[in-house]
Design a protein around this motif. Structure first.
Motif, short mmCIF file in Angstrom:
data_model
loop_
_atom_site.label_atom_id
_atom_site.label_comp_id
_atom_site.label_asym_id
_atom_site.label_seq_id
_atom_site.Cartn_x
_atom_site.Cartn_y
_atom_site.Cartn_z
N LEU A 1 0.83 -1.20 0.00
CA LEU A 1 0.00 0.00 0.00
C LEU A 1 0.87 1.26 0.00
O LEU A 1 0.63 2.21 -0.76
N LEU A 2 1.91 1.28 0.86
CA LEU A 2 2.77 2.45 0.95
C LEU A 2 3.59 2.67 -0.32
O LEU A 2 3.75 3.80 -0.78
N LYS A 3 4.09 1.58 -0.90
CA LYS A 3 4.95 1.70 -2.07
C LYS A 3 4.15 1.96 -3.35
O LYS A 3 4.51 2.84 -4.15
N SER A 4 3.06 1.24 -3.55
CA SER A 4 2.34 1.31 -4.82
C SER A 4 1.30 2.43 -4.85
O SER A 4 1.10 3.07 -5.89
N ASP A 5 0.62 2.68 -3.71
CA ASP A 5 -0.43 3.70 -3.69
C ASP A 5 0.09 5.06 -3.23
O ASP A 5 -0.29 6.09 -3.80
N LEU A 6 0.94 5.07 -2.21
CA LEU A 6 1.45 6.34 -1.68
C LEU A 6 2.83 6.69 -2.21
O LEU A 6 3.31 7.81 -1.98
N HIS A 7 3.51 5.75 -2.88
CA HIS A 7 4.81 5.98 -3.54
C HIS A 7 5.87 6.55 -2.59
O HIS A 7 6.57 7.50 -2.92
N VAL A 8 6.00 5.93 -1.42
CA VAL A 8 6.98 6.42 -0.44
C VAL A 8 8.36 5.85 -0.76
O VAL A 8 8.49 4.80 -1.40
N SER A 9 9.41 6.53 -0.30
CA SER A 9 10.78 6.08 -0.50
C SER A 9 11.15 5.02 0.54
O SER A 9 10.38 4.75 1.48
N ARG A 10 12.36 4.45 0.40
CA ARG A 10 12.81 3.41 1.35
C ARG A 10 12.86 3.95 2.77
O ARG A 10 12.37 3.32 3.71
N ASP A 11 13.50 5.11 2.95
CA ASP A 11 13.65 5.62 4.31
C ASP A 11 12.31 6.08 4.88
O ASP A 11 12.08 5.98 6.10
N ALA A 12 11.38 6.56 4.03
CA ALA A 12 10.05 6.93 4.52
C ALA A 12 9.27 5.69 4.97
O ALA A 12 8.55 5.72 5.97
N TRP B 1 18.59 4.65 5.12
CA TRP B 1 19.17 5.99 4.91
C TRP B 1 20.50 5.88 4.15
O TRP B 1 20.77 6.68 3.24
N LEU B 2 21.31 4.89 4.50
CA LEU B 2 22.59 4.72 3.81
C LEU B 2 22.39 4.45 2.32
O LEU B 2 23.11 4.98 1.47
N ILE B 3 21.37 3.64 2.00
CA ILE B 3 21.12 3.32 0.59
C ILE B 3 20.47 4.49 -0.14
O ILE B 3 20.86 4.86 -1.25
N GLU B 4 19.46 5.11 0.51
CA GLU B 4 18.69 6.16 -0.15
C GLU B 4 19.48 7.45 -0.31
O GLU B 4 19.40 8.11 -1.35
N ARG B 5 20.25 7.83 0.70
CA ARG B 5 20.92 9.14 0.70
C ARG B 5 22.39 9.09 0.34
O ARG B 5 22.96 10.09 -0.10
N HIS B 6 23.04 7.94 0.52
CA HIS B 6 24.48 7.86 0.29
C HIS B 6 24.84 6.80 -0.75
O HIS B 6 26.02 6.47 -0.91
N GLN B 7 23.82 6.24 -1.41
CA GLN B 7 24.03 5.30 -2.51
C GLN B 7 24.91 4.10 -2.12
O GLN B 7 25.68 3.59 -2.94
N VAL B 8 24.85 3.70 -0.87
CA VAL B 8 25.51 2.47 -0.45
C VAL B 8 24.78 1.30 -1.11
O VAL B 8 23.54 1.26 -1.13
N SER B 9 25.48 0.36 -1.64
CA SER B 9 24.82 -0.76 -2.31
C SER B 9 24.22 -1.73 -1.28
O SER B 9 24.64 -1.77 -0.12
N PHE B 10 23.26 -2.50 -1.74
CA PHE B 10 22.63 -3.49 -0.87
C PHE B 10 23.66 -4.48 -0.34
O PHE B 10 23.65 -4.84 0.84
N PHE B 11 24.58 -4.91 -1.19
CA PHE B 11 25.56 -5.92 -0.77
C PHE B 11 26.61 -5.34 0.18
O PHE B 11 27.11 -6.05 1.06
N SER B 12 26.92 -4.07 0.06
CA SER B 12 27.81 -3.42 1.04
C SER B 12 27.15 -3.38 2.41
O SER B 12 27.80 -3.55 3.45
N LEU B 13 25.83 -3.16 2.41
CA LEU B 13 25.08 -3.15 3.67
C LEU B 13 25.10 -4.52 4.33
O LEU B 13 25.16 -4.64 5.56
N VAL B 14 25.05 -5.57 3.52
CA VAL B 14 25.14 -6.94 4.05
C VAL B 14 26.47 -7.15 4.77
O VAL B 14 26.53 -7.67 5.89
#
Length: 433
Positions: A42-53, A370-383
């Motif tokens: 609902l949040l992603k498809s209807d309200l179009h919120v970002s990852r950090d939101a 926040w790291l992914i959305e604002r600082h472009q850290v990759s998903f695998f770096s976060l792992v």
């Protein structure tokens, strides 16, 4: 101890385990964090919120879980209609069911949904605190904290097992159906509590109750064992998380359907049940010190599996092994929390440590998003970051009090002193049901 006495104890333990299981099911499966896919969709498809939101929505929606000790004070020290557990559990179940229905009726806006979710979670917190207090109190009475923690986590993983496919099914349908299912689950504890949770009338309201609450707070403030256990929980759960980034990776990069994402949660929950069974066996054979070290190390290694999360088949295998390994770590931490809770303050003490866990998990997910959305850290770096910070916590395990971690479950050990202040004259024993 005679055979007859052992049989009586076993019968009582089974009775309390049924109550705890029903309470854990109702207060876990009804959580938006478990029935998560419909809200995420609902949040992603209807309200179009970002990852950090989105991460902020679920973190703020769980606000009441960070203040769980307040519910512990109420259930331990302030009787409701003459009981410390029964009526809190009954009324919170009814209120949570009603608020789930409200979530299905409010306008589809970020603020309206968030307000309704916060209110509903507050009622679940009250019920969960009561159930946790019962679990700790009975576990300490029968030297069964490990087995009851294992049973509790077994039910929690069953909720995850069901929540995945059920959430995937509901996400593809009207959100009103999700609200009806959530309400039915929240209400399911009411008949069980009405039948099994019988308490003698408890005297003590007004000034006497708050005097008792202050005594509990003084006990907890001076309990080094409780704070050392809470500190370890915080260090484990604060590792930069990727729960919300994983959902976006699954949908945007891998193109997985909501139903398949729900199936992945099923695999995680199924292997989590295996982990709960294994812990129930291991906790009676190994001291908690080794279980903590083993669980944390395996959890860090299991996280590295997400580096190979590149297809639906790989996702299914990784979610399964991660469900097993994380369960072993989580159960050892819950066993530690139960052992470290001062007697007489079961609801408040255990709630305090669960609040530390819940808040750390929320901050962890927000920080990772926040790291992914604002600082472009990759998903695998976060792992990598999550696995590395989790492994570092192993250095803290040897500093825990030996009286907590150097014995097996169901084995006699040194009584941990929590420096409990003397109770006021005429004060009822807050540790009894």
């Amino acid at each position: 101890m005679s055979t007859r006495t052992r049989e009586a104890e076993r019968s009582e333990l089974v009775r309390w385990a049924i109550l705890v299981g029903a309470g854990v099911f109702a207060t876990t499966f009804a959580q938006p964090a478990v029935l998560k896919l419909p809200l995420q969709y609902l949040l992603k498809s209807d309200l179009h919120v970002s990852r950090d939101a989105m991460a902020a929505f679920f973190a703020a929606g769980a606000l009441a879980w960070y203040f769980k000790p307040l519910a512990g004070i109420l259930s331990d020290s302030v009787p409701l209609f003459g009981t410390r557990r029964r009526h809190y559990l009954l009324l919170s179940g009814v209120a949570a069911g009603g608020l789930w229905l409200l979530i299905g009726l409010v306008p589809r806006t970020y603020a309206a949904l968030l307000a309704a979710v916060i209110a509903m979670n507050a009622m679940l917190v009250v019920g969960s605190t009561v159930v946790g207090g019962v679990m700790v109190e009975i576990g300490q009475r029968y030297r069964a904290t490990g087995r009851l923690s294992s049973a509790r986590y077994f039910v929690q993983n069953a909720c995850v097992l069901l929540g995945g496919p059920v959430g995937g099914f509901l996400a593809a349908r009207s959100f009103g159906l999700t609200a009806l299912v959530g309400a039915a689950v929240a209400l399911s504890v009411v008949p069980v509590a009405w039948w099994l949770l019988r308490e003698p009338p408890v005297a003590g309201t007004g000034a006497a109750a708050w005097t008792r609450a202050k005594a509990e707070l003084r006990t907890l403030m001076h309990s080094g064992t409780l704070w050392s256990a809470a500190g370890l929980l915080f260090l484990v759960y604060i590792a930069p998380g990727f729960q919300t980034p994983l959902y976006y990776y699954q949908t945007d990069t891998l193109g997985l359907s909501q139903e398949f994402i729900g199936t992945l949660s099923f695999f995680s929950g199924a292997f989590g049940l295996v982990g709960a069974f294994l812990y129930g066996v291991l906790c009676r054979r190994l001291p908690l010190r080794w279980l903590l070290a083993l669980g944390i190390a395996l959890s860090a290694l299991g996280t590295l599996g997400y580096l190979f999360y590149r297809s639906g088949m790989a996702a299914a295998l990784i979610e399964g092994e991660n469900g097993l390994l994380v369960t072993l770590a989580e159960l050892a931490l819950m066993d530690l929390a139960a052992r470290a809770t001062p007697r007489g303050s079961e609801g408040l003490g255990f709630a305090l440590m669960m609040s530390v866990r819940n808040a750390a998990l929320a901050v962890s997910d927000i920080f990772g998003s926040w790291l992914i959305e604002r600082h472009q850290v990759s998903f695998f770096s976060l792992v990598w970051l999550n696995a590395g910070t989790t492994a570092l916590v192993l250095l803290a395990v040897p500093f825990l009090p030996r009286g907590l971690i150097d014995r097996r479950d169901d084995a006699p050990g040194v009584e941990i002193t929590h420096s409990r202040p003397c109770s006021p004259p005429g004060d009822a024993a807050v540790g009894s049901l």
